[in-house]
Scaffold this active site. Structure first.
Site, mmCIF file in Angstrom:
data_model
loop_
_atom_site.group_PDB
_atom_site.id
_atom_site.type_symbol
_atom_site.label_atom_id
_atom_site.label_comp_id
_atom_site.label_asym_id
_atom_site.label_seq_id
_atom_site.Cartn_x
_atom_site.Cartn_y
_atom_site.Cartn_z
ATOM 1 N N GLY A 222 0.822 -1.195 0.000
ATOM 2 C CA GLY A 222 0.000 0.000 0.000
ATOM 3 C C GLY A 222 0.857 1.245 0.000
ATOM 4 N N CYS A 249 5.499 -5.530 1.655
ATOM 5 C CA CYS A 249 5.705 -4.097 1.488
ATOM 6 C C CYS A 249 5.129 -3.304 2.663
ATOM 7 C CB CYS A 249 5.133 -3.637 0.153
ATOM 8 S SG CYS A 249 5.819 -2.044 -0.356
ATOM 9 N N LEU A 250 4.056 -2.519 2.447
ATOM 10 C CA LEU A 250 3.472 -1.787 3.576
ATOM 11 C C LEU A 250 3.035 -2.787 4.647
ATOM 12 C CD1 LEU A 250 2.506 0.954 4.769
ATOM 13 C CD2 LEU A 250 0.286 0.497 3.728
ATOM 14 N N ASN A 291 9.089 -1.390 -4.439
ATOM 15 C CA ASN A 291 8.404 -0.114 -4.512
ATOM 16 C C ASN A 291 8.042 0.379 -3.124
ATOM 17 O OD1 ASN A 291 6.894 2.119 -5.189
ATOM 18 N ND2 ASN A 291 5.019 0.914 -5.390
ATOM 19 N N HIS A 332 8.533 -7.290 -3.511
ATOM 20 C CA HIS A 332 7.298 -7.798 -4.112
ATOM 21 C C HIS A 332 7.481 -9.160 -4.779
ATOM 22 C CE1 HIS A 332 4.685 -4.265 -3.527
ATOM 23 N NE2 HIS A 332 5.849 -3.624 -3.501
ATOM 24 N N GLU A 334 5.380 -11.181 -5.713
ATOM 25 C CA GLU A 334 4.380 -11.437 -6.764
ATOM 26 C C GLU A 334 4.826 -10.840 -8.090
ATOM 27 O OE1 GLU A 334 4.318 -9.063 -4.634
ATOM 28 O OE2 GLU A 334 3.506 -7.235 -5.519
#
Ligand SMILES: Nc1ncnc2c1ncn2[C@@H]1O[C@H](COP(=O)(O)OP(=O)(O)O)[C@@H](O)[C@H]1O
Ligand SMILES: Nc1ncnc2c1ncn2[C@@H]1O[C@H](COP(=O)(O)OP(=O)(O)O)[C@@H](O)[C@H]1O
Ligand SMILES: [Mg+2]
Ligand SMILES: [Mg+2]
Lengths: 359, 1099
Positions: A222, A249-250, A291, A332, A334
């Site tokens: 996120g 991530c987040l 990211n 990430h 994925e």
């Protein structure tokens, strides 16, 4: 395609000349970050984690293979704008249904092309990612707008991207609840293979989840500052130990925060598809898709082990709790866009859930 | 894992002579490997037969063997050096094949040598097309359907199974004879027939043709911990059907979505893991169906390749260097990224620019070739260009080729397409040739649609649309006009890669005015940096390219700076030798405390390695691009070296501010090149030249020949490599030659040369010995004679194509004295500062001068290897003011020490790539590379040079002779020696009679090919075909490839029988075979030869 001159102005006053593209805008603002992927602009632009940000691509030619609906990471882009050196006029790819420019217009995303994106990148690298304004307005107006733009620090951007209502996807044997902080379609695709996934709004209280059978809880990626998403932290704290948890991530940052870790903002973040991450377990190197602007402070965690580190700058890339079934990665696995090197982590989540089921 | 300590010495095999498909890229990889392995503390033993390479400099290895890349020879080296390991993956196909042979012969086991980098099994699985296809299918990767056939009906059956169109590839043949694409049964029948007869084992591979699909390459690295990374993705502009080596290729891939790219990446890793390349780099080729995205694997090269050199230069990721480290046990994460220093090599480079590689061909030198690009590589070199966008890099790439083009059309040469009708233009573009990109632009300019051109050529619409951006801008600029251009227009034009010269032509104004106006408008070149990471991290390596942006990252140096202009793309007549000279200059000047700056655009070379010089500018070698670099460097700029990169930089000498030109002044260079002034100079010095004159028309020409007589040598002025040079024997021949020269098509392309220039006509010196001299003069006037080289073939065979020998085997001391004196006189008269190459012809003891070039010559590296004198290094120092005396004192210059050994340089010709071309040698240079043989006697050295060149001389058997009358006397001597050594002779009628009359037995007399047989005699072609001939000696008779000799030489080529085309070579061969029989094989390293040389001096 020549839609007139436009300017990009950074909060520190640095100015770049270019031409308008995408949705018309006199003034667009946001926090400007650079992304170094060579391919995958569509996945990047549709990644909800870019909410509040203006994405500058370091690779000059963007739009070459157009837009293929199946490759979007969410229903619509949430980013504030796109900065490129050279927008492709005529895309070419058998899957492409529309060109990038038209698509940006359709989704109301403004952009600017013709920019010396390498100069921009070098500037951000030195000065850090910062607010910016761009558009066809005059320099003074844009300067003022850039100065006024707040950026992402301390703001809850999740509220703006999470799903308004619960929904179910995937058809795997297990049952997973996924907290949507801005979840990417690629993640749902991966989870959907091992589980039937209930995607719930970011603010859904933990108690609600545990009312029916849940084999595991997933904490999604996120946008923005983890410190601003306090409600999520509280919920995660309550879930830990009750069900297996996997965060990306987040989600990783929120899990760490729930465990008492501190987070901090990187000077310009990691945004690309080529970051080497070492799996400490066996020393293997994974080329990863990244990211994020915030990260977990090394050594601020008593109850979890660091499982992965970034070989470029030593940033914590993965955690595994010692006493409860929970783990997370900053990058990430994925992909979408990026390498598939770390897809195995979804399998590890499956195993973690199966083991938990066993007792 | 840290580096291995259980191995101490490593044998490295180079790739041998420069041939089509194996060029300087392997000198680059080999040189990098040598450096790395020595830094790691290993003892490096190097073997490579190519003296022009940088890797074979004695200082790059502990033991350097310039010996034939032949299993017996390398076995002898292994026996002598006992290396612990053999690294075969950095020397191209040659090294790989050699390693396999050595392993199969048990040599490696016998001497306990471990193969590192790739296992024999991996090599086999990758190289054997059937095994490879099997392996790919096994791991679920698609390959084009195919099957082998041994008879015609079989072929048709396979064709039916795999479905048309099919591509036919005969096994074990060189040059692609019988290769081709068949659309239906009938065509296949025809192709298969030729294919089957072409293949010595009459086997052909029939494969489903996917010509027209998009072609891609991935450069992949893997370490022993199974970490894999993609260094670079490459997309071919020319679709499948044109060899990647002949395609314009672009990095990174442009038209793949991330989904498709990641699929290809996964496939590449699956492939390298299945093939089992444990460590190092591999090149994997894919094809993608543009309509469906279907992905198939084409092939994998389990070694560094041309493409990996390109990928290294394109990304800044030094594949060979890292492959060498991986081979000795390191893992990728243990190796730092040279450029960022802060981050590890275990990552995937990301770039923020576009790289375009454009091949350079030499069809004009091979009469009888179609010039059509196929699945077999025919280009002899390549240029690479970096720009922020594809159009910019494409235009830079095209002007880097130095083929007389200034970019993508918008230059005088575009006129050739004006007359062509639209339909013809599209039709022409449909057939891949070197002209395709220009045809595409012209077609787009005429409004022919992207769709139609895509249909006709298979070139992806994205590329076509990008080209049309150039076209659109051109018409914009035309309407605006020179007066109307504003800053914004200049910026757009330059960002699309337009050269000032193109704009000047477009507007019909002088280039200087364009440059001035542009600079006045504030639009100047900015330099960006190649940093592997898209500027995410700080870069420590000043590797720059020019573009037109806001920010300029290039900074001049702190120390006095010397700019060295490289030699551009390899071509026949100008290749790796000149890169050797430039690199040496850079090394020598850095060692002497100067900053060196390299400007070059050839991705294969060592000179474009980012750590060869203090700063590297990867730029075209045109006036505009070079001046941009000089602007950046002006603060500390001492000067520019133009005399080490061959003709390319020399052509610029006239335009660069004279005070900046280091070494021999431009005026002197011109005096040597300009015929009139050169004659005057020789006359003044009393140095004899062949009689001659210059003529613009036939009458004058005839009047000259009536004075000097026949045969005469006819040629255009100002040409390198004997381009378009011809020997005429009568007025008729002269008329024909003049006519050809009058309407000169291709010459105009070759760097601004033109037919307007008068034709040079010289008395052709028959049966003259040709001699090359490389000398050096310093500011004090001291002249150093590097070496006097005697050619084996007589004058008339281009110096670049003939074998030559140090020391001269037949010249008398007196003659050598005369030659040296003449050389000194010329050096003095021209005021040479640096290198000078003079060519002489010695006829009945009298010495004539043919030409002098006040620049580095092709033979400089050969001389250095033969004598131990680093001519190029010394020259570089001399050009910045050092004297020979000082350099002696410094120890940079040791006295020439020929020692007891003899060195032979032999040329290597690409005839196997051009099956329809006659192999006769002449005054037009056609060799692509060279090899060196060193040994105790001339015979042995010559024999080694032949083996190294791939024509191993027989030890017994039958020699076939067919001699022109003027060669019969010389041939007789050779024939006698062959018979004395127990060879049987076969000969054509006339030759046989002559030999028998002189008491030499001839076992079999053969018929001329195509002539009515008298009796039931066989023809030479029959004999060669039956493998009854072990050596062919055939000297020219009559003209044209279809003369009897033509068939004989063709047959020899097809069946790999060594074929000598001069009596002199035959005599040398006879001597070689004799010595060989007496002494047998012995190998020695350059270091030993050079030390021995210095010893003999001290005594
Ligand atoms: N099945 C095919 N159909 C059409 N073109 C092909 C096919 N296979 C190969 N090619 C073309 O031939 C070229 C050379 O083939 P490749 O297998 O790479 O041999 P090499 O070892 O000479 O590189 C390729 O670059 C490609 O353009
Ligand atoms: N007058 C001559 N007689 C015999 N051979 C000659 C004569 N002039 C030139 N040649 C031959 O032609 C070759 C090419 O001529 P040269 O002047 O060296 O051209 P280039 O500049 O291309 O080397 C020489 O190497 C030599 O073999
Ligand atoms: Mg190939
Ligand atoms: Mg010459």
């Amino acid at each position: 395609m020549d839609r007139g001159d436009a300017l990009l102005v950074l909060a520190d006053g640095t100015t770049f000349e270019g031409e308008a593209m995408g949705a018309p805008a006199d003034v667009a603002t946001g926090e400007v970050v650079f992304n170094t992927v060579l391919s995958g602009y569509q996945e990047v632009i549709t990644d909800p984690s870019y909410a509040g940000q203006v994405i500058a691509f370091t690779y000059p030619h963007i739009g070459n293979y157009g837009i293929s609906e199946a490759d979007s990471e969410s229903a619509r882009p949430f980013c504030r704008g796109v900065v490129v050196r050279e927008l492709a006029r005529r895309p070419s790819n058998w899957r492409s249904t529309v060109d990038l420019d038209t698509w940006l217009v359709a989704h109301g995303v403004p952009g600017i092309t013709g920019i010396d994106t390498r100069r921009l990148t070098r500037h951000i690298r030195e000065a850090g990612s910062m607010p910016c304004a761009f558009g066809t307005a005059d320099e003074a107006t844009l300067k003022a707008a850039a100065a006024a733009e707040r950026g992402t620090d301390g703001i809850d951007l999740v509220a703006g991207v999470t799903t308004p209502a619960r929904y179910t996807t995937g058809d795997g044997p297990l049952r997973v609840v996924a907290y949507d902080f801005g979840i990417k379609t690629s993640i749902l695709r991966q989870l959907g293979e091992i589980a039937t996934v209930d995607v719930v709004p970011a603010s859904t209280p933990a108690q609600e989840l545990l009312t029916q059978r849940v084999d595991g809880v997933f904490l999604s990626n996120g946008p923005g500052d983890p410190a601003a998403v306090t409600y999520a932290v509280t919920n995660i704290a309550m879930l830990l130990g009750q069900v297996p948890v996997f965060g990306i991530c987040l989600g990783h940052q929120l899990l760490a925060t729930a465990l008492g870790a501190e987070t901090y903002k990187l000077p310009f973040g990691h945004h690309g598809g080529n970051h080497p991450v070492q799996r400490l377990r066996d020393g293997a190197v994974e080329i990863t898709s990244q990211n994020h602007n915030y990260a977990v402070v090394q050594g601020s965690l008593a109850s979890a082990d660091v499982t992965h580190v970034n070989l470029n700058d030593g940033v914590v890339e993965g955690l595994r709790c010692r006493d409860v079934p929970a783990f997370s990665v900053q990058y990430h696995p994925e992909a979408g866009p990026g390498p598939h090197d770390a897809r195995y982590l979804f399998e590890e989540f499956r195993q973690l859930m199966s083991r938990a089921q066993a007792h | 894992m840290p580096k291995r300590t259980d191995i101490h010495s490593i044998l490295l095999i180079g790739s041998g002579p420069i041939i089509i498909g194996q060029a300087s890229e392997f000198d680059y990889s080999g040189t990098q490997a040598c450096r790395v392995l020595r830094d790691e503390g290993y003892r490096v033993i190097l073997v490579n037969s190519n003296p022009a390479t940088i890797m074979t400099d004695p200082e790059f290895a502990d033991r350097t063997y310039v010996e034939p890349l032949d299993p017996d020879v390398v076995a002898a080296i292994i026996e002598r050096e006992r290396p612990d390991a053999l690294l075969p993956t950095l020397g191209g196909q040659t090294a790989l094949n050699l390693a396999v042979t050595l392993a199969e012969r048990g040599v490696l086991d016998r001497f306990g040598v471990e193969l590192i980098g790739a296992s024999i099994d991996a090599i086999h699985t990758a190289e054997n097309r059937e095994r490879f296809k099997g392996a790919m299918t096994e791991i679920g990767l698609a390959v084009p359907a195919s099957g082998f056939a041994y008879q015609l009906d079989e072929a048709l059956k396979v064709g039916h199974e795999v479905g048309y169109p099919v591509i036919v590839r005969p096994s074990f043949i060189m040059g692609g004879r019988g290769t081709g694409i068949a659309a239906d049964e009938e065509e296949l029948g025809r192709l298969a027939a030729t294919g089957l007869s072409a293949s010595p084992i009459s086997e052909i591979l029939i494969e489903k043709s996917i010509a027209g699909w998009k072609e891609y390459e991935l450069e992949v690295m893997r370490d022993n911990a199974d970490n894999c990374v993609v260094v670079c993705s490459i997309e071919n502009l020319d679709p499948m059907g044109v060899h990647t080596g002949d395609s314009i290729t672009v990095a990174p891939a442009q038209t793949l979505s991330d989904v498709e790219y990641q699929r290809m990446r996964d496939a590449a890793f699956a492939c390298i893991r299945r093939i089992g390349v444990d460590t190092g780099g591999s090149n994997i080729q894919f094809a993608v169906d543009p309509a469906t995205g279907e992905l198939v694997v084409i092939e994998m090269n389990p070694r560094v390749s041309r493409s990996s050199a390109l990928a290294s230069k394109a990304t800044g990721f030094p594949i060979a260097k890292i492959a060498a480290r991986l081979a000795v046990g390191y893992t990728l994460d243990e190796i730092p990224n040279d450029i960022t220093r802060m981050t590890p090599a275990s990552f995937e480079p990301t770039i923020d620019y576009v790289v375009t590689k454009v091949p350079r061909w030499a069809f004009e030198k091979f009469a009888g070739t179609s010039g059509v690009l196929t699945t077999r590589m025919q280009s002899v070199g390549e240029a690479m260009a970096i720009g922020r966008t594809f159009p910019e890099s494409l235009q830079k790439g095209l002007r880097s080729l130095e083929h007389g083009r200034w970019g993508l059309n918008c230059d005088p040469a575009e006129a050739v397409l004006d007359a062509v009708s639209d339909d013809d233009l599209v039709r022409q573009a449909g057939v891949a040739t070197p002209d395709r990109p220009f045809q595409l632009e012209a077609a787009l300019r005429r409004g022919i649609s992207v769709e139609r051109l895509h249909q006709a050529t298979g070139v992806d619409p994205w590329f076509l649309d990008q080209i049309s951006l150039i076209t659109a801008e051109r018409s914009r600029l035309t309407t605006i006009g020179f007066q109307g251009v504003a800053r914004r227009d200049w910026r757009r034009a330059k960002r699309l890669g337009f050269a000032d010269a193109q704009l000047a032509w477009l507007w019909g104004v002088p280039e200087a005015d364009v440059r001035a106006a542009r600079l006045a408008a504030g639009v100047r070149a900015t330099f960006k940096t190649v940093d592997t990471c898209g500027a995410e991290f700080d870069a420590n390596t000043p590797y720059h390219y020019s573009t037109y942006e806001d920010e300029d990252e290039a900074r001049g140096g702190q120390r006095r700076t010397v700019v060295i202009l490289g030699s551009g793309p390899n071509r026949i007549g100008q290749g790796i030798e000149f890169d050797y000279c430039c690199v040496h200059a850079s090394f020598a000047l850095r060692a002497a405390g100067y900053d060196t700056v390299m400007v070059n655009c050839n991705p294969e070379t060592v000179s474009t390695d980012y750590d060869t010089s203090d700063r590297l500018y990867f730029e075209p070698l045109t006036y505009e691009d070079v001046m941009n670099v000089l602007d950046v460097e002006k603060e500390q700029l001492l000067g520019v070296i133009v005399s080490l990169g061959g003709q390319t930089p020399l052509k610029l000498a006239g335009r660069i501010p004279p005070e900046l030109v280091l070494g021999t002044p431009p005026a002197a260079i011109d005096e040597a090149e300009d015929r009139e002034r050169w004659n005057a100079l020789c006359h003044r010095l009393g140095i004899p030249q062949p009689d001659g004159g210059t003529a613009a028309d036939l009458e004058t020409a005839l009047s000259i020949t009536s004075r000097i007589g026949y045969p005469a040598l006819v040629r255009p002025s100002y040409v390198l490599g004997g381009r378009a040079m011809e020997i005429v024997y009568d007025g008729e021949g002269l008329a024909r030659a003049m006519a050809e020269l009058a309407g000169f098509g291709t010459l105009g392309r070759e760097g601004g040369l033109s037919a307007e220039r008068p034709v040079l006509i010289d008395r052709f010196l028959e049966d003259a010995i040709e001699v090359d001299v490389d000398a050096l003069r310093d500011a004090t006037g001291e002249v150093l004679i590097g070496a006097v080289m005697e050619h084996v073939e007589e004058a008339g065979v281009h110096s670049g194509d003939s074998a030559c020998v140090i020391p001269p085997p037949t010249l008398t001391a007196a003659t050598i004295g005369v030659i040296e004196d003449h050389t000194r006189a010329i050096a003095e008269a021209l005021g040479v500062l640096g290198l000078l190459n003079v060519q002489f012809a010695v006829q009945q003891g009298s010495v004539y001068v043919i030409e002098a070039n006040p620049r580095a010559s092709r033979t400089v590296p050969f001389v250095a290897k033969a004598t131990g004198v680093p001519l190029a290094k010394v020259a570089a120092r001399v050009m910045v003011g050092a004297t020979l005396a000082e350099l002696r004192a410094e120890g940079v210059l040791k006295p020439p020490a020929p020692g007891a050994h003899v060195s032979v340089k032999e040329a290597v010709l690409p005839f196997n790539r051009f099956p329809d071309v006659d192999t006769l040698l002449g005054p037009e240079m056609r060799s692509t590379g060279e090899v060196m043989g060193i040994d105790a006697t001339f015979g042995l050295a010559f024999a080694k040079s032949q083996t190294a060149a791939g024509d191993r001389l027989p030890e017994h058997g039958t020699v076939f002779l067919s001699l022109a009358d003027r060669d019969k006397a010389g041939g007789l001597v050779a024939a006698r020696r062959f018979v004395d050594m127990g060879f049987a002779l076969a000969a054509t009628e006339g030759t046989a009679r002559y030999l028998r009359d002189n008491g030499v037995p001839v076992a079999e007399v053969v018929d001329k090919v195509g002539e009515p047989s008298n009796g039931h005699r066989r023809t030479a072609v029959d004999l060669i075909g039956n493998g009854e001939i072990d050596l062919v000696v055939n000297t020219p008779r009559g003209r044209g490839p279809r003369a009897d000799g033509g068939y004989i030489r063709l047959a020899a080529g097809v069946h790999n029988v060594p074929c000598l085309t001069t009596a002199a070579a035959a005599l040398a061969a006879a001597g070689g075979i004799a010595d060989w029989a007496r002494h047998g094989l012995s190998v020695r390293s350059l270091q030993e030869y050079h030390d021995a040389g210095q010893q003999t001096l001290r005594l």
